[in-house]
Design a protein around this motif. Sequence first.
Motif, PDB file in Angstrom:
ATOM      1  N   ALA A  68      19.567  14.918  32.138  1.00  0.00           N
ATOM      2  CA  ALA A  68      19.213  13.580  31.656  1.00  0.00           C
ATOM      3  C   ALA A  68      17.779  13.542  31.143  1.00  0.00           C
ATOM      4  CB  ALA A  68      19.399  12.561  32.771  1.00  0.00           C
ATOM      5  N   VAL A  69      17.568  12.708  30.141  1.00  0.00           N
ATOM      6  CA  VAL A  69      16.224  12.474  29.611  1.00  0.00           C
ATOM      7  C   VAL A  69      15.499  11.556  30.587  1.00  0.00           C
ATOM      8  CG1 VAL A  69      14.913  11.453  27.702  1.00  0.00           C
ATOM      9  CG2 VAL A  69      16.982  12.788  27.215  1.00  0.00           C
ATOM     10  N   ASP A  70      14.292  11.955  30.982  1.00  0.00           N
ATOM     11  CA  ASP A  70      13.461  11.154  31.887  1.00  0.00           C
ATOM     12  C   ASP A  70      12.547  10.236  31.092  1.00  0.00           C
ATOM     13  OD1 ASP A  70      14.534  12.412  34.090  1.00  0.00           O
ATOM     14  OD2 ASP A  70      12.761  13.643  34.504  1.00  0.00           O
ATOM     15  N   GLU A  71      12.018   9.204  31.771  1.00  0.00           N
ATOM     16  CA  GLU A  71      11.061   8.295  31.127  1.00  0.00           C
ATOM     17  C   GLU A  71       9.801   9.026  30.681  1.00  0.00           C
ATOM     18  OE1 GLU A  71      10.230   5.037  33.723  1.00  0.00           O
ATOM     19  OE2 GLU A  71      12.311   4.367  33.758  1.00  0.00           O
ATOM     20  N   THR A  72       9.475  10.129  31.347  1.00  0.00           N
ATOM     21  CA  THR A  72       8.262  10.879  31.005  1.00  0.00           C
ATOM     22  C   THR A  72       8.448  11.778  29.782  1.00  0.00           C
ATOM     23  OG1 THR A  72       8.881  12.663  32.508  1.00  0.00           O
ATOM     24  CG2 THR A  72       7.457  10.906  33.390  1.00  0.00           C
ATOM     25  N   ASP A  73       9.696  11.981  29.343  1.00  0.00           N
ATOM     26  CA  ASP A  73       9.969  12.829  28.176  1.00  0.00           C
ATOM     27  C   ASP A  73       9.683  12.051  26.898  1.00  0.00           C
ATOM     28  OD1 ASP A  73      10.916  15.020  29.728  1.00  0.00           O
ATOM     29  OD2 ASP A  73      12.871  14.030  29.914  1.00  0.00           O
ATOM     30  N   ASN A  74       8.938  12.663  25.989  1.00  0.00           N
ATOM     31  CA  ASN A  74       8.627  12.024  24.707  1.00  0.00           C
ATOM     32  C   ASN A  74       9.727  12.209  23.674  1.00  0.00           C
ATOM     33  OD1 ASN A  74       6.062  11.024  25.470  1.00  0.00           O
ATOM     34  ND2 ASN A  74       5.212  13.076  25.229  1.00  0.00           N
ATOM     35  N   SER A  75      10.615  13.182  23.902  1.00  0.00           N
ATOM     36  CA  SER A  75      11.666  13.481  22.920  1.00  0.00           C
ATOM     37  C   SER A  75      12.781  14.260  23.603  1.00  0.00           C
ATOM     38  CB  SER A  75      11.080  14.324  21.775  1.00  0.00           C
ATOM     39  OG  SER A  75      10.702  15.604  22.267  1.00  0.00           O
ATOM     40  N   PHE A  76      13.866  14.443  22.870  1.00  0.00           N
ATOM     41  CA  PHE A  76      14.949  15.294  23.365  1.00  0.00           C
ATOM     42  C   PHE A  76      14.453  16.726  23.535  1.00  0.00           C
ATOM     43  CE2 PHE A  76      17.495  11.919  21.256  1.00  0.00           C
ATOM     44  CZ  PHE A  76      18.185  11.491  22.372  1.00  0.00           C
ATOM     45  N   PHE A  77      13.560  17.152  22.648  1.00  0.00           N
ATOM     46  CA  PHE A  77      12.997  18.498  22.741  1.00  0.00           C
ATOM     47  C   PHE A  77      12.247  18.656  24.061  1.00  0.00           C
ATOM     48  CE2 PHE A  77      13.183  17.547  18.155  1.00  0.00           C
ATOM     49  CZ  PHE A  77      14.069  18.543  17.763  1.00  0.00           C
ATOM     50  N   ASP A  78      11.410  17.665  24.401  1.00  0.00           N
ATOM     51  CA  ASP A  78      10.668  17.710  25.662  1.00  0.00           C
ATOM     52  C   ASP A  78      11.622  17.764  26.855  1.00  0.00           C
ATOM     53  OD1 ASP A  78       8.268  17.570  24.299  1.00  0.00           O
ATOM     54  OD2 ASP A  78       7.899  15.459  24.761  1.00  0.00           O
ATOM     55  N   ALA A  79      12.671  16.969  26.807  1.00  0.00           N
ATOM     56  CA  ALA A  79      13.629  16.932  27.919  1.00  0.00           C
ATOM     57  C   ALA A  79      14.317  18.279  28.092  1.00  0.00           C
ATOM     58  CB  ALA A  79      14.661  15.831  27.685  1.00  0.00           C
ATOM     59  N   ALA A  80      14.769  18.876  26.998  1.00  0.00           N
ATOM     60  CA  ALA A  80      15.455  20.166  27.073  1.00  0.00           C
ATOM     61  C   ALA A  80      14.522  21.241  27.624  1.00  0.00           C
ATOM     62  CB  ALA A  80      15.979  20.567  25.696  1.00  0.00           C
ATOM     63  N   LEU A  81      13.285  21.260  27.163  1.00  0.00           N
ATOM     64  CA  LEU A  81      12.325  22.266  27.632  1.00  0.00           C
ATOM     65  C   LEU A  81      11.948  22.039  29.100  1.00  0.00           C
ATOM     66  CD1 LEU A  81      10.048  22.509  24.468  1.00  0.00           C
ATOM     67  CD2 LEU A  81      11.741  24.190  25.259  1.00  0.00           C
ATOM     68  N   TYR A 110      27.588  10.715  29.018  1.00  0.00           N
ATOM     69  CA  TYR A 110      26.321  11.203  28.464  1.00  0.00           C
ATOM     70  C   TYR A 110      26.431  11.400  26.958  1.00  0.00           C
ATOM     71  CZ  TYR A 110      24.353  12.004  33.055  1.00  0.00           C
ATOM     72  OH  TYR A 110      23.851  11.826  34.311  1.00  0.00           O
ATOM     73  N   GLU A 111      25.306  11.239  26.288  1.00  0.00           N
ATOM     74  CA  GLU A 111      25.174  11.589  24.878  1.00  0.00           C
ATOM     75  C   GLU A 111      24.127  12.709  24.838  1.00  0.00           C
ATOM     76  OE1 GLU A 111      24.848   9.434  20.550  1.00  0.00           O
ATOM     77  OE2 GLU A 111      24.241   8.324  22.331  1.00  0.00           O
TER      78      GLU A 111
END
Length: 190
Positions: A68-81, A110-111
């Motif tokens: 899942a993408v967190d509130e602290t992630d700036n992008s999908f890229f950040d979340a995946a990394l 999920y998307e």
Amino acid sequence: MTRNEFLSQFHHLRQTYSEPDFPLRKTGRPAAVLIPLIDYGDSLQLLLTERAHHLRHHPGQVSFPGGAVDETDNSFFDAALREAQEEVGLPSNNVDVVGMLPKYRTISGYEIAPVVGFVNPDFTPIIDKNEVESAFEVPLSHVLDRKNHLVHTTHRDKKTFPIYFIPWKNRMIWGATAAMLRNLSHHIHP
């Protein structure tokens, strides 16, 4: 397939076919996965994980590092990394992100944004046993070859849905992971 061969096929403007995903009634919960391609120079390997067996959802299933993408992630890229760092200890500076495939919606709501990146082969996985049972590599050429893909159909609410399977040695890649690999295959080999 080498990195340059992959990139010449990945960066194109052709409209490619995408496998049908699950038609959600509302916007799915945002998630991101990393499709980590380990670059050995003369070949590319795909790093996959086996989910921990004690997990409540999808225990033992083969998957990409992600969540899942967190509130602290700036992008999908950040979340995946971030997720790859948490699950298999992959430092983000060891990943060269090259793009993203179309989002894939799942029956679990999920998307998922599939982020594609090359991984430096000097990386040694450090498994978080709370989330991951093991990590392993598969030749990218194997998972992109649609002759290795199996398709089963299921029915839900009077609609037919495909479920994809990609066997590899004693493991079975299936479900959303196999569908996203199939989409990558359509993108690389339209």
